[in-house]
Scaffold this motif. Structure first.
Motif, short mmCIF file in Angstrom:
data_model
loop_
_atom_site.label_atom_id
_atom_site.label_comp_id
_atom_site.label_asym_id
_atom_site.label_seq_id
_atom_site.Cartn_x
_atom_site.Cartn_y
_atom_site.Cartn_z
N HIS A 1 0.88 -1.18 0.00
CA HIS A 1 0.00 0.00 0.00
C HIS A 1 0.92 1.23 0.00
O HIS A 1 1.77 1.38 -0.88
CB HIS A 1 -0.93 -0.12 1.22
N VAL B 1 7.66 -5.27 -8.80
CA VAL B 1 8.34 -4.00 -9.02
C VAL B 1 7.46 -2.94 -8.37
O VAL B 1 6.31 -2.73 -8.78
CB VAL B 1 8.54 -3.73 -10.53
N GLY C 1 5.50 0.30 -6.98
CA GLY C 1 5.00 1.48 -7.69
C GLY C 1 4.26 1.12 -8.97
O GLY C 1 3.87 2.01 -9.73
N PHE C 2 4.06 -0.18 -9.21
CA PHE C 2 3.31 -0.62 -10.39
C PHE C 2 2.16 -1.52 -9.97
O PHE C 2 2.27 -2.26 -8.99
CB PHE C 2 4.23 -1.39 -11.37
N ARG D 1 -5.20 -2.56 -7.78
CA ARG D 1 -6.41 -3.39 -7.73
C ARG D 1 -7.51 -2.80 -8.62
O ARG D 1 -8.28 -3.55 -9.22
CB ARG D 1 -6.87 -3.49 -6.27
N1 ACO Z 1 5.26 -6.07 -10.26
C1 ACO Z 1 5.23 -7.25 -10.89
N2 ACO Z 1 4.11 -7.94 -11.13
C2 ACO Z 1 2.97 -7.41 -10.69
C3 ACO Z 1 2.92 -6.17 -10.03
C4 ACO Z 1 4.13 -5.51 -9.81
N3 ACO Z 1 4.16 -4.34 -9.18
N4 ACO Z 1 1.66 -5.88 -9.69
C5 ACO Z 1 0.92 -6.90 -10.13
N5 ACO Z 1 1.70 -7.82 -10.74
C6 ACO Z 1 1.27 -9.07 -11.35
C7 ACO Z 1 1.10 -10.13 -10.28
O1 ACO Z 1 2.28 -10.84 -10.06
C8 ACO Z 1 0.01 -10.97 -10.86
O2 ACO Z 1 0.56 -11.77 -11.87
P1 ACO Z 1 0.12 -13.30 -12.03
O3 ACO Z 1 -1.34 -13.22 -12.36
O4 ACO Z 1 0.99 -13.80 -13.12
O5 ACO Z 1 0.37 -13.92 -10.69
C9 ACO Z 1 -0.89 -9.96 -11.58
O6 ACO Z 1 -0.03 -8.87 -11.90
C10 ACO Z 1 -2.04 -9.47 -10.71
O7 ACO Z 1 -1.49 -8.90 -9.52
P2 ACO Z 1 -2.05 -9.09 -8.06
O8 ACO Z 1 -0.95 -8.93 -7.09
O9 ACO Z 1 -2.88 -10.34 -7.99
O10 ACO Z 1 -3.03 -7.86 -8.01
P3 ACO Z 1 -3.69 -7.27 -6.71
O11 ACO Z 1 -4.85 -6.49 -7.16
O12 ACO Z 1 -3.93 -8.33 -5.71
O13 ACO Z 1 -2.55 -6.34 -6.11
C11 ACO Z 1 -1.10 -4.54 -5.78
C12 ACO Z 1 -2.46 -4.99 -6.33
C13 ACO Z 1 -0.93 -5.06 -4.34
C14 ACO Z 1 -1.07 -3.03 -5.77
C15 ACO Z 1 0.02 -5.11 -6.67
O14 ACO Z 1 -0.09 -4.58 -7.98
C16 ACO Z 1 1.41 -4.81 -6.12
O15 ACO Z 1 1.90 -5.55 -5.26
N6 ACO Z 1 2.08 -3.73 -6.58
C17 ACO Z 1 3.37 -3.35 -6.04
C18 ACO Z 1 3.19 -2.58 -4.73
C19 ACO Z 1 2.64 -1.20 -4.94
O16 ACO Z 1 3.09 -0.44 -5.79
N7 ACO Z 1 1.64 -0.85 -4.11
C20 ACO Z 1 1.02 0.48 -4.14
C21 ACO Z 1 -0.38 0.39 -4.67
S1 ACO Z 1 -1.12 1.97 -4.79
C22 ACO Z 1 -1.39 2.41 -3.18
O17 ACO Z 1 -1.67 1.65 -2.34
C23 ACO Z 1 -1.20 3.76 -2.85
#
Ligand code: ACO
Length: 386
Positions: free
Chosen positions: A232, A267, A269-270, A273
């Motif tokens: 988050h 990675v 910042g990418f 949900r």
């Molecule tokens: N880097 C690499 N792969 C990613 C990323 C990422 N940042 N985000 C999503 N994916 C991939 C996942 O590995 C997954 O792949 P798969 O289907 O092959 O397993 C697919 O994309 C779906 O991702 P989930 O994690 O299932 O998506 P979810 O909605 O549960 O998670 C989240 C969203 C937690 C934001 C996720 O994208 C993430 O961990 N991002 C990195 C942390 C981040 O930047 N958080 C800030 C969010 S914005 C905020 O809160 C202010």
């Protein structure tokens, strides 16, 4: 959890929604997100309009009252914020005496919790009381963050001014020097962009705590705990660590990111949900990041960020979220990476408290269910025989 319960066939429970994805549990007037179009609206105003025209204080008023203030209402809010920025002496003593190595988000969480010891927490249930609480907590966040940062660096603690904006006061208390117009404007814009974002994990936590009829200090304390995590709000700090790691290792950012993806590491910042396209806040921060990094001699940070963005798009078709470019913006302003998530809190507290007020007005206890998949019947083995 592993399903060890032979009575339960998980295929019969397709409605289990891991991470509550897509579940609508509340109604709200605070914000609207169109994840397909990349649109964000706070109480009727598009984020681009607010970024261009509003101040953070106007956004606070909007999130607490569901309408914009007129001049005298805004003046009154500013006066109340100014009168509320100082901290009770024991909270200052705590900030000066806690470990210099403590995580700033942990210190902020404790300090907000502590404030509840010195203020009326549940004196009455009027909306006015709640808005005044929201003002009081919002006003003190920048003071707490700046005081801890100065104290851990053995510097004098700078008292808040009884004039000027939240953004101005924060930079002034942090650096012990009056910020320039550009720095104040950039900080104000960052506060506007992070203020509110629907039912994210910290806002949900805050509403769940409010739903038990607990007080606002408790709900904001819980929300800070939720925001702190790297999935988050903690992601902005991780983004900066990644860029600094690239710098230190003299690595190629494209290969660096590909390596992370190959190792199945996220990675930071990418991804998001809700957004399935570019987060509109990232769009605004992207151009700020370019401008600021060029102006402050951190041009390479912007170049690497753009290379990472292209690689993530090509390799995974994933777009940046708000945390990706905010990292370079704060860094270019000379702010230490471990304060980034605190700045996020300093802004999001307006949204949290807005949601608290909304939840309290039309409350029902938040209480979902979990499907039990453990063993239901185990034979009791006496301690000495285990
Ligand atoms: N880097 C690499 N792969 C990613 C990323 C990422 N940042 N985000 C999503 N994916 C991939 C996942 O590995 C997954 O792949 P798969 O289907 O092959 O397993 C697919 O994309 C779906 O991702 P989930 O994690 O299932 O998506 P979810 O909605 O549960 O998670 C989240 C969203 C937690 C934001 C996720 O994208 C993430 O961990 N991002 C990195 C942390 C981040 O930047 N958080 C800030 C969010 S914005 C905020 O809160 C202010």
């Amino acid at each position: 959890a592993e399903n060890v319960n032979t009575d339960i066939n998980l295929d019969e429970y397709p409605h289990i929604n891991k991470g509550l994805a897509g579940i609508v549990a509340f109604t709200t007037n605070k914000s609207f997100i169109d994840g397909q179009k990349g649109e964000l609206i706070y109480a009727g105003y598009d984020i681009d309009t607010l970024a261009e025209k509003a101040s953070f204080e106007e956004v606070c008023f909007l999130l607490w009252n569901d309408r914009l203030p007129n001049q005298s209402e805004l003046d009154e809010l500013n006066t109340k914020l100014q009168n509320s920025r100082s901290l009770p002496e024991p909270v200052l003593t705590y900030l000066k005496s806690t470990s210099k190595n403590a995580e700033p988000m942990a210190v902020l969480r404790t300090a907000i919790s502590m404030l509840g010891d010195f203020h009326e927490v549940q004196a009455d249930s009027s909306e006015e009381f709640r808005i005044n609480k929201a003002i009081s907590i919002t006003a003190k966040m920048p003071t707490i963050i700046a005081a801890f940062d100065r104290s851990r660096n053995d510097k004098n603690i700078v008292e808040p001014l009884d004039e000027k904006s939240t953004a101005y006061n924060f930079l002034y208390m942090l650096n012990d020097e009056e910020p320039g117009e550009q720095a104040e404007k950039t900080m104000d814009l960052c506060l506007i962009l992070h203020a509110e974002h629907g039912m994210n994990a910290s806002t949900f936590t805050n509403r769940a705590i409010c739903s038990t009829e607990s007080d606002m200090y408790s709900s904001v304390t819980g929300a800070i705990g939720a925001l702190k995590g790297p999935l988050h709000g903690g992601a902005n700090q991780q983004v900066m660590n990644m860029l600094l790691d690239i710098d230190e290792k003299d690595a190629d950012p494209v290969e660096y990111v590909k390596g992370r993806l190959e190792r199945k590491e996220k990675v930071m910042g990418f991804g998001h949900r809700v957004y399935k396209t570019m987060d509109p806040r990232a769009r605004i921060l992207r151009s700020m990041s370019k401008k600021l990094s060029e102006e402050t001699g951190h041009k390479e940070l912007n170049k690497w960020s753009e290379a990472i963005l292209r690689t993530m798009k090509d390799e995974k078709d994933i777009d940046p979220n708000v945390d990706f470019f905010s990292a370079t913006v704060y860094y270019s302003m000379g702010i230490k990476p471990d304060l980034f998530t605190c700045i996020f809190s300093m802004s999001r507290v307006s949204g949290w408290t807005g949601h608290y007020i909304e939840q309290a007005e039309n409350n029902r206890l938040v209480r979902p269910r979990a499907l039990f998949i453990g063993d239901k019947h185990r034979d009791w083995v006496p301690l000495e025989e285990r």
